[in-house]
Design a protein around this motif. Sequence first.
Motif, PDB file in Angstrom:
ATOM      1  N   MET A   1      43.429  45.790  37.556  1.00  0.00           N
ATOM      2  CA  MET A   1      42.258  45.090  38.072  1.00  0.00           C
ATOM      3  C   MET A   1      41.014  45.938  37.839  1.00  0.00           C
ATOM      4  O   MET A   1      41.006  47.135  38.122  1.00  0.00           O
ATOM      5  CB  MET A   1      42.421  44.802  39.564  1.00  0.00           C
ATOM      6  N   LYS A   2      39.971  45.315  37.320  1.00  0.00           N
ATOM      7  CA  LYS A   2      38.723  46.032  37.092  1.00  0.00           C
ATOM      8  C   LYS A   2      37.865  46.053  38.355  1.00  0.00           C
ATOM      9  O   LYS A   2      37.981  45.179  39.221  1.00  0.00           O
ATOM     10  CB  LYS A   2      37.957  45.401  35.927  1.00  0.00           C
ATOM     11  N   THR A   3      37.012  47.049  38.428  1.00  0.00           N
ATOM     12  CA  THR A   3      36.109  47.203  39.562  1.00  0.00           C
ATOM     13  C   THR A   3      34.677  47.201  39.058  1.00  0.00           C
ATOM     14  O   THR A   3      34.318  47.997  38.175  1.00  0.00           O
ATOM     15  CB  THR A   3      36.374  48.530  40.302  1.00  0.00           C
ATOM     16  N   VAL A   4      33.874  46.289  39.601  1.00  0.00           N
ATOM     17  CA  VAL A   4      32.448  46.226  39.282  1.00  0.00           C
ATOM     18  C   VAL A   4      31.681  46.853  40.443  1.00  0.00           C
ATOM     19  O   VAL A   4      31.844  46.446  41.595  1.00  0.00           O
ATOM     20  CB  VAL A   4      31.977  44.776  39.056  1.00  0.00           C
ATOM     21  N   ILE A   5      30.864  47.845  40.132  1.00  0.00           N
ATOM     22  CA  ILE A   5      30.034  48.485  41.152  1.00  0.00           C
ATOM     23  C   ILE A   5      28.575  48.229  40.807  1.00  0.00           C
ATOM     24  O   ILE A   5      28.102  48.592  39.728  1.00  0.00           O
ATOM     25  CB  ILE A   5      30.296  50.002  41.238  1.00  0.00           C
ATOM     26  N   MET A   6      27.871  47.586  41.725  1.00  0.00           N
ATOM     27  CA  MET A   6      26.471  47.241  41.520  1.00  0.00           C
ATOM     28  C   MET A   6      25.612  48.431  41.926  1.00  0.00           C
ATOM     29  O   MET A   6      25.506  48.758  43.108  1.00  0.00           O
ATOM     30  CB  MET A   6      26.109  46.002  42.327  1.00  0.00           C
ATOM     31  N   ARG A 106      31.080  38.191  32.322  1.00  0.00           N
ATOM     32  CA  ARG A 106      32.235  37.359  32.658  1.00  0.00           C
ATOM     33  C   ARG A 106      33.480  37.669  31.831  1.00  0.00           C
ATOM     34  O   ARG A 106      34.567  37.876  32.368  1.00  0.00           O
ATOM     35  CB  ARG A 106      31.882  35.882  32.501  1.00  0.00           C
ATOM     36  N   ASP A 107      33.344  37.723  30.533  1.00  0.00           N
ATOM     37  CA  ASP A 107      34.525  37.904  29.679  1.00  0.00           C
ATOM     38  C   ASP A 107      35.102  39.314  29.772  1.00  0.00           C
ATOM     39  O   ASP A 107      36.269  39.535  29.426  1.00  0.00           O
ATOM     40  CB  ASP A 107      34.170  37.580  28.228  1.00  0.00           C
ATOM     41  N   LYS A 108      34.324  40.263  30.249  1.00  0.00           N
ATOM     42  CA  LYS A 108      34.813  41.630  30.408  1.00  0.00           C
ATOM     43  C   LYS A 108      35.591  41.827  31.701  1.00  0.00           C
ATOM     44  O   LYS A 108      36.239  42.857  31.892  1.00  0.00           O
ATOM     45  CB  LYS A 108      33.646  42.619  30.382  1.00  0.00           C
ATOM     46  N   LEU A 109      35.514  40.860  32.596  1.00  0.00           N
ATOM     47  CA  LEU A 109      36.130  41.011  33.910  1.00  0.00           C
ATOM     48  C   LEU A 109      37.630  40.766  33.890  1.00  0.00           C
ATOM     49  O   LEU A 109      38.326  41.099  34.840  1.00  0.00           O
ATOM     50  CB  LEU A 109      35.464  40.067  34.911  1.00  0.00           C
ATOM     51  N   VAL A 110      38.134  40.171  32.845  1.00  0.00           N
ATOM     52  CA  VAL A 110      39.569  39.940  32.727  1.00  0.00           C
ATOM     53  C   VAL A 110      40.251  41.249  32.361  1.00  0.00           C
ATOM     54  O   VAL A 110      39.817  41.953  31.446  1.00  0.00           O
ATOM     55  CB  VAL A 110      39.869  38.879  31.655  1.00  0.00           C
ATOM     56  N   ASP A 111      41.294  41.585  33.088  1.00  0.00           N
ATOM     57  CA  ASP A 111      42.046  42.817  32.835  1.00  0.00           C
ATOM     58  C   ASP A 111      42.873  42.639  31.560  1.00  0.00           C
ATOM     59  O   ASP A 111      43.767  41.801  31.502  1.00  0.00           O
ATOM     60  CB  ASP A 111      42.957  43.130  34.024  1.00  0.00           C
ATOM     61  N   ASP A 112      42.554  43.428  30.552  1.00  0.00           N
ATOM     62  CA  ASP A 112      43.250  43.283  29.262  1.00  0.00           C
ATOM     63  C   ASP A 112      44.739  43.583  29.367  1.00  0.00           C
ATOM     64  O   ASP A 112      45.552  43.063  28.592  1.00  0.00           O
ATOM     65  CB  ASP A 112      42.619  44.222  28.223  1.00  0.00           C
ATOM     66  N   ASP A 114      46.995  42.997  31.900  1.00  0.00           N
ATOM     67  CA  ASP A 114      47.892  41.967  32.438  1.00  0.00           C
ATOM     68  C   ASP A 114      47.256  40.582  32.525  1.00  0.00           C
ATOM     69  O   ASP A 114      47.864  39.651  33.052  1.00  0.00           O
ATOM     70  CB  ASP A 114      48.394  42.380  33.822  1.00  0.00           C
ATOM     71  N   GLY A 115      46.033  40.451  32.032  1.00  0.00           N
ATOM     72  CA  GLY A 115      45.397  39.146  32.030  1.00  0.00           C
ATOM     73  C   GLY A 115      44.849  38.716  33.378  1.00  0.00           C
ATOM     74  O   GLY A 115      44.398  37.576  33.534  1.00  0.00           O
ATOM     75  N   SER A 116      44.870  39.602  34.365  1.00  0.00           N
ATOM     76  CA  SER A 116      44.376  39.257  35.695  1.00  0.00           C
ATOM     77  C   SER A 116      42.894  38.934  35.650  1.00  0.00           C
ATOM     78  O   SER A 116      42.104  39.648  35.025  1.00  0.00           O
ATOM     79  CB  SER A 116      44.621  40.414  36.668  1.00  0.00           C
ATOM     80  N   GLU A 117      42.517  37.866  36.300  1.00  0.00           N
ATOM     81  CA  GLU A 117      41.115  37.496  36.385  1.00  0.00           C
ATOM     82  C   GLU A 117      40.521  37.861  37.734  1.00  0.00           C
ATOM     83  O   GLU A 117      39.412  37.465  38.062  1.00  0.00           O
ATOM     84  CB  GLU A 117      40.946  36.008  36.100  1.00  0.00           C
ATOM     85  N   ASP A 118      41.262  38.620  38.538  1.00  0.00           N
ATOM     86  CA  ASP A 118      40.724  39.153  39.789  1.00  0.00           C
ATOM     87  C   ASP A 118      39.998  40.461  39.504  1.00  0.00           C
ATOM     88  O   ASP A 118      40.400  41.237  38.631  1.00  0.00           O
ATOM     89  CB  ASP A 118      41.850  39.439  40.789  1.00  0.00           C
ATOM     90  N   PHE A 119      38.933  40.714  40.253  1.00  0.00           N
ATOM     91  CA  PHE A 119      38.236  41.988  40.128  1.00  0.00           C
ATOM     92  C   PHE A 119      37.633  42.369  41.478  1.00  0.00           C
ATOM     93  O   PHE A 119      37.358  41.503  42.316  1.00  0.00           O
ATOM     94  CB  PHE A 119      37.149  41.935  39.049  1.00  0.00           C
ATOM     95  N   MET A 195      37.239  39.179  43.916  1.00  0.00           N
ATOM     96  CA  MET A 195      36.843  37.891  43.362  1.00  0.00           C
ATOM     97  C   MET A 195      37.685  37.552  42.148  1.00  0.00           C
ATOM     98  O   MET A 195      38.300  38.433  41.527  1.00  0.00           O
ATOM     99  CB  MET A 195      35.356  37.900  42.986  1.00  0.00           C
ATOM    100  N   ASN A 196      37.686  36.294  41.844  1.00  0.00           N
ATOM    101  CA  ASN A 196      38.334  35.799  40.641  1.00  0.00           C
ATOM    102  C   ASN A 196      37.246  35.205  39.754  1.00  0.00           C
ATOM    103  O   ASN A 196      36.264  34.642  40.257  1.00  0.00           O
ATOM    104  CB  ASN A 196      39.377  34.742  40.981  1.00  0.00           C
TER     105      ASN A 196
END
Length: 466
Positions: A1-6, A106-112, A114-119, A195-196
């Motif tokens: 799962m990726k983590t976005v930090i603002m 958006r397209d970078k948020l998918v975990d390469d 395992d394909g998870s779209e949660d972040f 989020m997904n």
Amino acid sequence: MKTVIMAGGRGTRIADYSKALTGKVLPKPMIPIDGVPVLEWEINSLREQGFTQFIITVSYLAEEIVDYFGDGSGVSPVTGKPFGVQIEYFHEQEPLGNAGALYKLRDKLVDDADGSEDFLLLNADSIFDLNFQRLVAYHRAKGARATLFTHPNSHPYDSGLILAAVDGGVEKWLTKEDVRPEYYKNRVNAGVHVMNVAALDKAAVVSGIDVSQIGKVQADSKIYKVDLDRQILKPLCGRNVAGGYNVYCYDSPEYVKDMGTPERFEAVAKDFKAGIVQAKNLSHKQKAIFLDRDGTLNKYVGFLRKTDELELLSGVAEAIRKINASGYLAIVITNQPVVARGEVTFEGLEEIHRKLETDLGKEGAYIDALYYCPHHPDKGFAGEVPELKMDCTCRKPKPGMILQAAKDFNIDLAASWMVGDSEADIACGKNAGVHTALLSREKTDDYGQEVTVDNLLDFVEEHMEA
């Protein structure tokens, strides 16, 4: 799962403070606590729990962040230890609002992998220490498009509020400008989200977000921006077409506080150095003060059936503020047979408890959780609810409510207390294996309690650390 930090905020309220503290103006995430930048503390906490892929959005003084962390493969200039993560950056060349970047990414948020779209979505100006794996597991168990980390705070009267169903589904998101009910649960979004990608897509449709226009100057000469709370999360609240919820809240007493002003920064820095931040992580054993309700928190009126009958006892709010500041959890444990007797509905009881939380919140105090037993073993009451007439395991003096709280919050019972004004409270505490304190002005009742005091404030000031 990726983590976005603002991490793109300007930090105007704390800029002068950071210069006085470090000799230079820094972006908020780079202000040090105990010598280490806030953002590094965040990354370290996440890495230790297995989160190693980061996207950091930067803007103001971006070079301070990028030069320090690089791509995550280097070594911290402060600690001398490797960051041990992968970092990429999104530079906001123009202001996009606090969520516009998510659509660009958006397209970078998918975990390469395992394909998870949660972040994970976090703010870079917060101090936190929480069990992220537990949060993510909850999010996935609910099948949520978005999960909010929620907690009570000391000023719910001027905070946005989250109104949720019993199962955690978010019914409404009340921003500061919205009209709020007279009584409400002290439940505030802490700025930590799972989020997904589907949440972004759904919100674009519901809110009419024109993704192609984000960051572009409009006819009114303003840049098209997207607001996370008002355009993405709030519109997704309520039941969806399948009867479930898009957004859920995850209630936890773990530590999450922003440090966007000098006063808040000093408060969280003090907590950090005292070990309170780290100790609140639910992977560590917690300490709790279990509190009876009637006669302990509010005036005893017999069977309390109406909201206007609930009145806080003198000194209770101050006592609970002290508990909140101490690192102990404040958890209410109360028998409410009025439900089984048919004298108060579940919703009526919830309204009474919302009043309790509202009145405490007005005085800067909060409870971390509330457990009640709605059962009653005796039959023969007019209007009684048959399915609730039972000899249960939760009604005090049985320890069921305390044991459930201990499971929910990883509580060390041997380091905790039960405080109440009755024999049942003391017996419940003893049955659960916690310390016991009786509130009794006469000091003549002996139920085997360890201490006897006049009121809750006396207990907190004289015995809580014992």
